[in-house]
Each structure stands twice: as structure tokens, then as C-alpha cells.
Design a protein around this motif. Structure first.
Motif: not given
Length: 342
Positions: A173-179
Motif C-alpha cells: 500500500e502506498r504511503d509517501e510518509t512511511k517507506p
């Protein structure tokens, strides 16, 4: 440190969970956990029960069916050669839950565990069957046989970090704040949101095949740019186990996800390479009966086919004959016809 039943003392397990054990105690607990999956399951069940005693910590809800339908679509839509969609869909996975043999509840400790439970490390392991897991952020993982994955109950605020031994397919799932970070032997895979396959078997080269999106592959804790590669969809990254070299390949693999989708795609593939792929995935061995088949080129797609059916197609296509003796297959040809592909 063992109780009267020969199991690890529950009080010591509590101290270990609270990170209050001495170095000697810490090593003792780790050794016990690594002894067997039953020990790990007992530890996880103890933590679960202790936490459930009055815990009011809100849980993050994940729609498992939706997550796995999405993973199935990603896998089915992937075609090694042309990227063409296929009709077949994976069925919704059935989860197998491990029940601990015995559980001892420690009353009065739930307040402590409300705070500590988020740091709990869980483990999912596969033996002879594939294992599927949905993480708390909605990311979906399919674990190949004889593989292990370690992951936290809840990810921290900075990164989503897991550890892999073996092979797994990830749909993140994409989460730009948490790689999302995968620790895999001497290597590290870092993504924001994508789908890819990771092979990280002990004493073997690490291999990452990207299906969608972009992935960064590097040595663990490496800051030198020369030891990092960025992988796009369709490319493969490799870490040489002996030298630590990190490099990228751009080529198609006929059996890229065979362990997961049972699909083989040959596109103008020389027959000796076809034999090598079949040997790898079906546990057989080809021997040359005297004729050179290197000029025979095969273009075909197999899905959920038995080795007998695959050999029948090859025999009919190139006027070959296969003599089977247990797991050894002798290639015999008196009048080849390699002028036309299938």
C-alpha cells in the motif's frame, strides 16, 4: 529459566517483551524462540492474551478480502512478455491460524501491555504450502514455501520495516510518509508502494523482480550510491552474495512468478533454455539423445499445465520424442522441424 513443564518461564517472557532482560536472559529467550515455530506461537499467544486483559487500544481495521482481491488482480494481470491481462483469478485465500498448546494469563498486567503491544514482533512461516498475510497497513504478502517473515503488530511513525528469509511476493500500500523496508540478508529493499518479488535464501544471491512501480535495492545500511540501484517494472535487481555487488538486469524471465501463479511464458525461447526452465520448476532432468535442438525456438504460454502436457506440446511442435525414465527425460529426434515456431 525454564518452568516445571520444561517451557520458558512466563515471567521471563514478559521481561523480554518489556525489553528489561539482561544480555544473558535476552540470548536465552531468543534461542528458545528460534528452536521451533511452536515456541514462537506460544509466545505470541501469551502476548495476545496478556494484551486482551482489559486493553482498550483501538485496532486498525483492514479489509482482508479487498486486500487479497487486489493482490490477486496484480498477479493475474502480470504477463512476462506482453503485459496482457488474463481471465483466471486467484480465489480468496483461506487463512490458517496457529493455536498455541497452552496459555497462562497473567492478571493485572494489561496496562503495561497497552503501551508495549505496538512493538510486538510477529512471525509467519511456511513449510510445504504457500502462506498469505495482510499487514495492518493493508499491504498483502504471499510467502513461498520454506520461507519466513517477521513484522510488527503495528508499524512505527517513520517506516514500515519487515524481515524476510526465503521468497515472497509483496503488494505494498502506498504511503509517501512511511517507506516500506524489507531487510533481506545482506540486502535491503525500499519502496513507497508497488508490487514485486523478493528471493532472499540463505547463502544465495538476493534477487528482486519488480512487477509495478519502482524499488530501491541496496546493501543493508549502505550509503554509497554505487551500491544502490533503482528498479522499474520489468527489471530485476541482484545482490551478489560473495562480492556484495548490486546490479540491475533488464530481461524477461519465463518463470518470473511460477511458484505463485503456475505460469510459464516462452517468447522465441531456444529449446535448451526451455528445458532448463522446466528442470528448475518441475524437478526433472533432460539428457540429449544425440540431436542438436538449439535451433528450435518456442513461443507458447502454459498455465497450470502438467509436465506431461507440456512435453506433449513440445513433441508435436518439433517432431521430437521424449523417453521418460523416472525423473530423467531423454530427448530423441530423427527428423526435426524447427523451421516454424508454435
Amino acid at each position: 529459566m525454564m518452568n516445571e513443564r520444561g517451557n520458558m518461564d512466563e515471567g521471563l517472557l514478559l521481561k523480554y517483551y518489556q525489553q528489561q532482560t539482561s544480555n544473558e536472559e535476552n540470548q536465552s529467550v531468543k534461542a528458545w524462540l528460534n528452536e521451533s515455530s511452536e515456541n514462537m506461537a506460544e509466545y505470541q499467544e501469551l502476548i495476545k492474551v496478556w494484551t486482551s486483559l482489559g486493553s482498550k487500544t483501538p485496532e486498525i481495521s483492514v479489509d482482508v478480502d479487498t486486500a487479497w482481491n487486489k493482490l490477486s488482480n496484480r498477479i493475474d494481470a502480470y504477463d512476462v512478455i506482453k503485459g496482457e491481462p488474463v481471465v483466471r483469478r486467484l480465489s480468496t485465500p483461506k487463512f490458517t491460524w496457529i493455536a498455541a498448546a497452552s496459555v497462562v494469563a497473567l492478571v493485572g498486567l494489561f496496562a503495561v501491555f497497552q503501551y508495549l503491544f505496538n512493538k510486538q514482533e510477529l512471525q509467519v512461516a511456511s513449510d510445504d504450502t504457500l502462506v498469505e498475510q495482510v499487514l495492518e497497513d493493508g499491504s498483502s504478502i504471499a510467502l513461498n514455501t520454506n520461507s519466513r517473515l517477521w513484522y510488527p503488530k503495528k508499524f512505527n511513525s517513520e517506516a514500515r520495516t519487515v524481515k524476510l528469509e526465503g521468497e515472497a511476493f509483496f503488494d505494498i500500500e502506498r504511503d509517501e510518509t512511511k517507506p516500506f523496508i524489507i531487510e533481506a540478508g545482506i540486502g535491503e529493499v525500499k519502496v513507497l508502494g508497488t508490487s514485486f518479488n523478493v528471493e532472499a535464501y540463505e547463502n544465495e544471491d538476493i534477487r528482486v523482480q519488480v512487477i509495478t512501480g519502482r524499488v530501491q535495492l541496496s546493501l543493508s545500511n549502505e550509503i554509497v550510491d554505487s551500491n544502490k540501484v533503482i528498479l522499474e517494472a520489468g527489471s530485476t535487481g541482484i545482490i551478489n552474495q560473495a562480492t556484495g555487488r548490486v546490479y540491475k538486469e533488464i530481461q524477461d524471465y519465463e518463470d518470473a512468478l511460477f511458484w505463485l501463479n503456475k505460469r510459464l511464458v516462452f517468447d522465441k525461447t531456444p529449446l535448451p533454455k526451455v528445458f532448463a526452465v522446466l528442470e528448475k520448476n518441475y524437478g526433472i532432468h533432460f539428457t540429449n539423445g544425440g540431436k542438436d535442438v538449439s535451433k528450435c525456438i518456442l513461443t507458447v504460454r502454459f498455465e497450470n499445465e502438467s509436465i506431461d502436457n507440456i512435453l506433449s506440446v513440445i513433441e508435436a511442435t518439433f517432431n521430437l520424442q521424449f523417453n521418460l525414465n523416472e525423473e530423467t527425460i531423454q530427448v530423441i529426434s530423427e527428423a526435426q522441424n524447427c523451421g516454424e515456431d508454435l
